[in-house]
Design an enzyme around this catalytic site. Structure first.
Site, short mmCIF file in Angstrom:
data_model
loop_
_atom_site.label_atom_id
_atom_site.label_comp_id
_atom_site.label_asym_id
_atom_site.label_seq_id
_atom_site.Cartn_x
_atom_site.Cartn_y
_atom_site.Cartn_z
CB THR A 33 69.11 32.05 -30.00
OG1 THR A 33 70.36 32.71 -29.81
CG2 THR A 33 68.24 32.30 -28.80
CG PHE A 40 61.17 28.58 -23.72
CD1 PHE A 40 60.34 28.20 -24.76
CD2 PHE A 40 62.21 27.75 -23.35
CE1 PHE A 40 60.53 26.99 -25.42
CE2 PHE A 40 62.42 26.54 -24.00
CZ PHE A 40 61.58 26.16 -25.04
NE ARG A 41 63.42 32.28 -17.16
CZ ARG A 41 63.85 31.01 -17.11
NH1 ARG A 41 64.55 30.53 -18.09
NH2 ARG A 41 63.58 30.26 -16.05
CG HIS A 126 66.73 26.30 -15.10
ND1 HIS A 126 66.72 27.45 -15.86
CD2 HIS A 126 66.95 26.72 -13.82
CE1 HIS A 126 66.91 28.50 -15.07
NE2 HIS A 126 67.05 28.08 -13.83
CB CYS A 134 59.01 8.09 -12.14
SG CYS A 134 57.86 7.90 -10.75
#
Ligand SMILES: [Zn+2]
Length: 253
Positions: A33, A40-41, A126, A134
């Site tokens: 941060t 985002f959460r 994540h 792709c």
């Protein structure tokens, strides 16, 4: 044990880090941060206002793929200018000192790599948002390439030469956690003597299982996070102060 104040926290951290041979950091949004990457959460964060696009929806329609890329490019200013913070730099110093065999992160911002970790020593649970792949043939694409095609085609997401969909190399909601990354994270958590959870609320499963796994294997557990976590009770040291302030003394100059 919750550290009484910042100075006590730093001195206890120094002792635990000094005694450890194999430190495995586990990092979440809180470490980034101060680098301008929003959490985002968090309450009021992007995902509470703008529901994330689930993997199934991404696959299901061109409109959703266009929207996913529109949102990603809207965030590009934040990601492109972000530099490693004090937390990243402190961990990179411990890594260079040979104390960190590997690091596990929930973050997708690539800042641990930029701070000096070799990619093979980072497990990204994540994924990574700074490049694309792709979904069929796993060909890598740079974001600048995707953006050029996207804009030239009137904000339409391009496909791979093989016909597969191109997506940021992140793990979306509804997309399965990469098995190899999970396995490596388990190995690291199970073979360290100090597990250092930083800037994660430790609620997102299965990622949140790792501190518990480390603790069961006899490692010391340190939690550094602004907010309390549900593992505070079993941690050897809990620090509820600003991550950058706590880790700044561990940056090697
Ligand atoms: Zn392809």
């Amino acid at each position: 044990m919750i550290a009484a104040d910042l100075q006590t926290a730093i001195s206890q951290l120094r002792t635990l880090v000094g005694n450890a041979d194999a430190i495995v950091p586990f990092t979440g949004a809180g470490i980034s941060t101060e680098c301008g990457i929003p959490d985002f959460r968090s309450p009021g964060g992007l995902w509470t206002k703008n529901r994330p696009i689930e993997f199934g929806d991404f696959l299901a329609s061109q409109e959703m793929r266009d929207e996913a890329w529109r949102r990603r490019f809207a965030m590009e200013a934040n990601f492109a200018k972000a530099k490693p913070g004090r937390g990243h730099r402190a961990l990179a110093s411990l890594y260079r000192a040979g104390k960190v065999p590997g690091l596990v992160t929930q973050n997708i911002d690539n800042l641990h790599q930029v701070s000096g970790f070799a990619p093979e020593h980072i497990v990204e649970l994540h994924g990574n948002t700074t490049y694309a792949v792709c979904l069929e043939c796993e060909q890598r694409y740079e974001l600048s390439w995707v953006r050029q095609r996207f804009e030239r085609a009137g904000e339409r997401a391009p496909d791979c030469m093989c016909g597969g969909y191109i997506k940021t190399a992140t793990v979306s909601f509804g997309q399965s956690m990469p098995a190899a990354a999970m396995e490596r994270a388990e190995q690291l958590a199970g073979n360290c003597d100090l597990f250092l959870a930083i800037g994660s609320s430790l609620v997102v499963w299965p990622a949140a299982g790792f501190p518990l796994m480390a603790k069961r294997n006899g490692a010391a557990l340190i939690i550094i996070n602004r907010e309390p976590t549900e593992f505070d009770d079993i941690a050897d040291l809990v620090v509820h102060h600003d991550i950058g302030d706590v880790l700044d003394p561990f940056i090697a100059h």
